[in-house]
Design a protein around this motif. Structure first.
Motif, PDB file in Angstrom:
ATOM      1  N   THR A  11       0.831  -1.204   0.000  1.00 37.69           N
ATOM      2  CA  THR A  11       0.000   0.000   0.000  1.00 37.69           C
ATOM      3  C   THR A  11       0.866   1.255   0.000  1.00 37.69           C
ATOM      4  OG1 THR A  11      -1.741  -1.216   1.154  1.00 37.69           O
ATOM      5  CG2 THR A  11      -1.883   1.180   1.205  1.00 37.69           C
ATOM      6  N   VAL A  12       1.952   1.247   0.774  1.00 40.97           N
ATOM      7  CA  VAL A  12       2.883   2.378   0.794  1.00 40.97           C
ATOM      8  C   VAL A  12       3.494   2.562  -0.596  1.00 40.97           C
ATOM      9  CG1 VAL A  12       5.107   3.188   1.710  1.00 40.97           C
ATOM     10  CG2 VAL A  12       3.375   2.268   3.268  1.00 40.97           C
ATOM     11  N   ALA A  13       3.928   1.472  -1.217  1.00 39.86           N
ATOM     12  CA  ALA A  13       4.534   1.550  -2.553  1.00 39.86           C
ATOM     13  C   ALA A  13       3.526   2.084  -3.568  1.00 39.86           C
ATOM     14  CB  ALA A  13       5.052   0.175  -2.976  1.00 39.86           C
ATOM     15  N   ASP A  69       1.518   6.502  -6.954  1.00 43.11           N
ATOM     16  CA  ASP A  69       0.459   7.457  -7.299  1.00 43.11           C
ATOM     17  C   ASP A  69       0.993   8.888  -7.297  1.00 43.11           C
ATOM     18  OD1 ASP A  69      -1.376   5.397  -7.538  1.00 43.11           O
ATOM     19  OD2 ASP A  69      -2.294   5.754  -5.566  1.00 43.11           O
ATOM     20  N   VAL A  70       1.779   9.237  -6.284  1.00 43.21           N
ATOM     21  CA  VAL A  70       2.334  10.595  -6.212  1.00 43.21           C
ATOM     22  C   VAL A  70       3.276  10.842  -7.390  1.00 43.21           C
ATOM     23  CG1 VAL A  70       3.842  12.139  -4.869  1.00 43.21           C
ATOM     24  CG2 VAL A  70       2.057  10.798  -3.710  1.00 43.21           C
ATOM     25  N   LEU A  71       4.112   9.868  -7.694  1.00 47.41           N
ATOM     26  CA  LEU A  71       5.036  10.025  -8.823  1.00 47.41           C
ATOM     27  C   LEU A  71       4.266  10.165 -10.138  1.00 47.41           C
ATOM     28  CD1 LEU A  71       7.710   7.390  -7.756  1.00 47.41           C
ATOM     29  CD2 LEU A  71       7.875   9.886  -7.564  1.00 47.41           C
ATOM     30  N   ASP A  72       3.199   9.393 -10.285  1.00 43.37           N
ATOM     31  CA  ASP A  72       2.348   9.481 -11.472  1.00 43.37           C
ATOM     32  C   ASP A  72       1.687  10.858 -11.575  1.00 43.37           C
ATOM     33  OD1 ASP A  72       0.853   8.134 -13.743  1.00 43.37           O
ATOM     34  OD2 ASP A  72      -0.824   8.695 -12.435  1.00 43.37           O
ATOM     35  N   TRP A 106      24.320  -0.910  -0.581  1.00 48.12           N
ATOM     36  CA  TRP A 106      23.596   0.113  -1.337  1.00 48.12           C
ATOM     37  C   TRP A 106      23.672   1.460  -0.632  1.00 48.12           C
ATOM     38  CZ3 TRP A 106      17.582   0.389  -1.571  1.00 48.12           C
ATOM     39  CH2 TRP A 106      17.179   1.303  -2.560  1.00 48.12           C
ATOM     40  N   GLU A 107      23.845   2.514  -1.410  1.00 50.55           N
ATOM     41  CA  GLU A 107      23.835   3.877  -0.890  1.00 50.55           C
ATOM     42  C   GLU A 107      22.796   4.694  -1.657  1.00 50.55           C
ATOM     43  OE1 GLU A 107      27.764   5.568  -0.864  1.00 50.55           O
ATOM     44  OE2 GLU A 107      28.616   3.766   0.019  1.00 50.55           O
ATOM     45  N   PRO A 108      21.513   4.541  -1.293  1.00 50.71           N
ATOM     46  CA  PRO A 108      20.466   5.277  -2.009  1.00 50.71           C
ATOM     47  C   PRO A 108      20.571   6.778  -1.733  1.00 50.71           C
ATOM     48  CG  PRO A 108      19.545   4.208  -0.081  1.00 50.71           C
ATOM     49  CD  PRO A 108      20.970   3.744  -0.203  1.00 50.71           C
ATOM     50  N   ASP A 109      20.009   7.563  -2.628  1.00 48.21           N
ATOM     51  CA  ASP A 109      20.010   9.011  -2.460  1.00 48.21           C
ATOM     52  C   ASP A 109      19.107   9.451  -1.317  1.00 48.21           C
ATOM     53  OD1 ASP A 109      21.637   9.848  -4.847  1.00 48.21           O
ATOM     54  OD2 ASP A 109      20.065   8.695  -5.844  1.00 48.21           O
ATOM     55  N   GLU A 110      18.016   8.750  -1.113  1.00 47.67           N
ATOM     56  CA  GLU A 110      17.033   9.103  -0.095  1.00 47.67           C
ATOM     57  C   GLU A 110      16.603   7.850   0.659  1.00 47.67           C
ATOM     58  OE1 GLU A 110      16.048  12.249   0.368  1.00 47.67           O
ATOM     59  OE2 GLU A 110      16.956  13.103  -1.436  1.00 47.67           O
ATOM     60  N   THR A 111      16.276   8.019   1.947  1.00 45.89           N
ATOM     61  CA  THR A 111      15.717   6.923   2.739  1.00 45.89           C
ATOM     62  C   THR A 111      14.573   7.451   3.591  1.00 45.89           C
ATOM     63  OG1 THR A 111      17.242   7.233   4.602  1.00 45.89           O
ATOM     64  CG2 THR A 111      17.915   5.652   2.886  1.00 45.89           C
ATOM     65  N   LEU A 112      13.691   6.543   3.958  1.00 43.84           N
ATOM     66  CA  LEU A 112      12.571   6.882   4.828  1.00 43.84           C
ATOM     67  C   LEU A 112      12.223   5.670   5.672  1.00 43.84           C
ATOM     68  CD1 LEU A 112      10.139   8.815   5.586  1.00 43.84           C
ATOM     69  CD2 LEU A 112       8.855   7.623   3.785  1.00 43.84           C
ATOM     70  N   THR A 113      12.067   5.892   6.970  1.00 42.71           N
ATOM     71  CA  THR A 113      11.451   4.879   7.820  1.00 42.71           C
ATOM     72  C   THR A 113      10.019   5.340   8.050  1.00 42.71           C
ATOM     73  OG1 THR A 113      12.204   5.963   9.848  1.00 42.71           O
ATOM     74  CG2 THR A 113      13.567   4.166   8.996  1.00 42.71           C
ATOM     75  N   VAL A 114       9.094   4.439   7.900  1.00 38.99           N
ATOM     76  CA  VAL A 114       7.685   4.771   8.043  1.00 38.99           C
ATOM     77  C   VAL A 114       6.993   3.674   8.839  1.00 38.99           C
ATOM     78  CG1 VAL A 114       7.014   3.728   5.837  1.00 38.99           C
ATOM     79  CG2 VAL A 114       5.642   5.569   6.783  1.00 38.99           C
ATOM     80  N   ALA A 115       6.035   4.078   9.649  1.00 36.26           N
ATOM     81  CA  ALA A 115       5.305   3.120  10.473  1.00 36.26           C
ATOM     82  C   ALA A 115       4.374   2.276   9.604  1.00 36.26           C
ATOM     83  CB  ALA A 115       4.498   3.863  11.541  1.00 36.26           C
ATOM     84  N   GLY A 116       4.208   1.043  10.023  1.00 30.78           N
ATOM     85  CA  GLY A 116       3.362   0.121   9.280  1.00 30.78           C
ATOM     86  C   GLY A 116       1.983  -0.021   9.894  1.00 30.78           C
ATOM     87  N   TRP A 127       0.765   9.101   6.185  1.00 31.01           N
ATOM     88  CA  TRP A 127       0.615   9.240   4.742  1.00 31.01           C
ATOM     89  C   TRP A 127       1.150  10.574   4.237  1.00 31.01           C
ATOM     90  CZ3 TRP A 127       0.512   4.961   2.439  1.00 31.01           C
ATOM     91  CH2 TRP A 127      -0.124   3.858   3.017  1.00 31.01           C
ATOM     92  N   ASP A 128       1.075  11.618   5.048  1.00 37.88           N
ATOM     93  CA  ASP A 128       1.650  12.912   4.639  1.00 37.88           C
ATOM     94  C   ASP A 128       3.154  12.785   4.442  1.00 37.88           C
ATOM     95  OD1 ASP A 128      -0.837  14.134   4.676  1.00 37.88           O
ATOM     96  OD2 ASP A 128      -0.591  14.915   6.725  1.00 37.88           O
ATOM     97  N   ALA A 129       3.813  12.060   5.346  1.00 36.59           N
ATOM     98  CA  ALA A 129       5.266  11.859   5.227  1.00 36.59           C
ATOM     99  C   ALA A 129       5.594  11.027   3.988  1.00 36.59           C
ATOM    100  CB  ALA A 129       5.819  11.185   6.484  1.00 36.59           C
ATOM    101  N   VAL A 130       4.793  10.010   3.708  1.00 35.43           N
ATOM    102  CA  VAL A 130       5.015   9.166   2.522  1.00 35.43           C
ATOM    103  C   VAL A 130       4.866  10.011   1.257  1.00 35.43           C
ATOM    104  CG1 VAL A 130       4.087   7.231   1.174  1.00 35.43           C
ATOM    105  CG2 VAL A 130       4.345   7.017   3.662  1.00 35.43           C
ATOM    106  N   GLU A 131       3.818  10.815   1.204  1.00 40.81           N
ATOM    107  CA  GLU A 131       3.589  11.645   0.020  1.00 40.81           C
ATOM    108  C   GLU A 131       4.673  12.707  -0.146  1.00 40.81           C
ATOM    109  OE1 GLU A 131      -0.469  12.973   0.411  1.00 40.81           O
ATOM    110  OE2 GLU A 131      -1.237  10.941   0.033  1.00 40.81           O
TER     111      GLU A 131
END
Length: 182
Positions: free
Chosen positions: A17-19, A24-27, A117-127, A164-168
């Motif tokens: 659901t997070v993915a 959706d935001v990227l689209d 891996w060294e991604p440009d961005e990371t996020l921890t989010v609650a499930g 969801w605000d943080a995810v978006e």
């Protein structure tokens, strides 16, 4: 318009659901998005056919899905060349106290160390706590864990903790990163 890959590993569905929300935001920001479940990836799935990649995985029993780690290791060179981001979904990230949230960040860092891996961005989010999807033993174990953390223990319902605000905002930031790189 960039072609973006959003791929994920999900055990009980919250990371999927997070993915999807990230996609959706990227689209909405004008990008062409491919969403892929890494447990059953489409044949020939490769980050090299994309202009940026977001990988999401959830933490269960102290680690992320092994098949997500395998995907990252298998495509490390491609991920290093592209704008990339990693999202780690964990119940530990739901705690109000910063010290109690620390393990979520530590597990994210452990995943990156293990894969190189060294991604440009990371996020921890609650499930989420999906009591309705657990068998008897898992429901009992999750209720005990939640109880020790002063969490939700009514097993007659499910609980969603995702910000969801943080995810978006994260997805919008990644879209901006891709736009700058293009």
């Amino acid at each position: 318009m960039a072609r973006l890959l959003v791929c994920y590993g999900s055990t009980e569905g919250q990371t999927a659901t997070v993915a999807e929300r990230i996609g959706d935001v990227l689209d909405e920001r004008g990008h062409e998005v491919t969403l892929a479940n890494l447990k059953h990836p489409p044949d020939g799935l490769s980050p090299s056919e994309s202009d940026g990649v977001v990988v999401a995985a959830s933490i269960h029993a102290g680690s992320h899905q092994p098949y997500v780690g395998a995907f990252v290791r298998d495509h490390l060179e491609e991920l290093a060349r592209l704008p990339s981001a990693f999202v780690s979904v964990s119940l530990s990230a739901a705690h109000a106290d910063e010290a109690d949230r620390a393990p979520a960040g530590e597990m994210l860092e452990a995943f990156l160390d293990e894969t190189g891996w060294e991604p440009d961005e990371t996020l921890t989010v609650a499930g989420a706590l999906r009591y309705s999807q657990y068998g008897l033993l898992k429901r009992f174990a999750m209720k005990r864990i939640a109880g020790r953390a002063s969490g939700d223990t009514d097993t007659s319902r499910d609980y969603e903790y995702t910000d969801w605000d943080a995810v978006e905002a994260f997805a919008a930031g990644f879209a901006s990163l891709v736009d700058r790189e293009a």
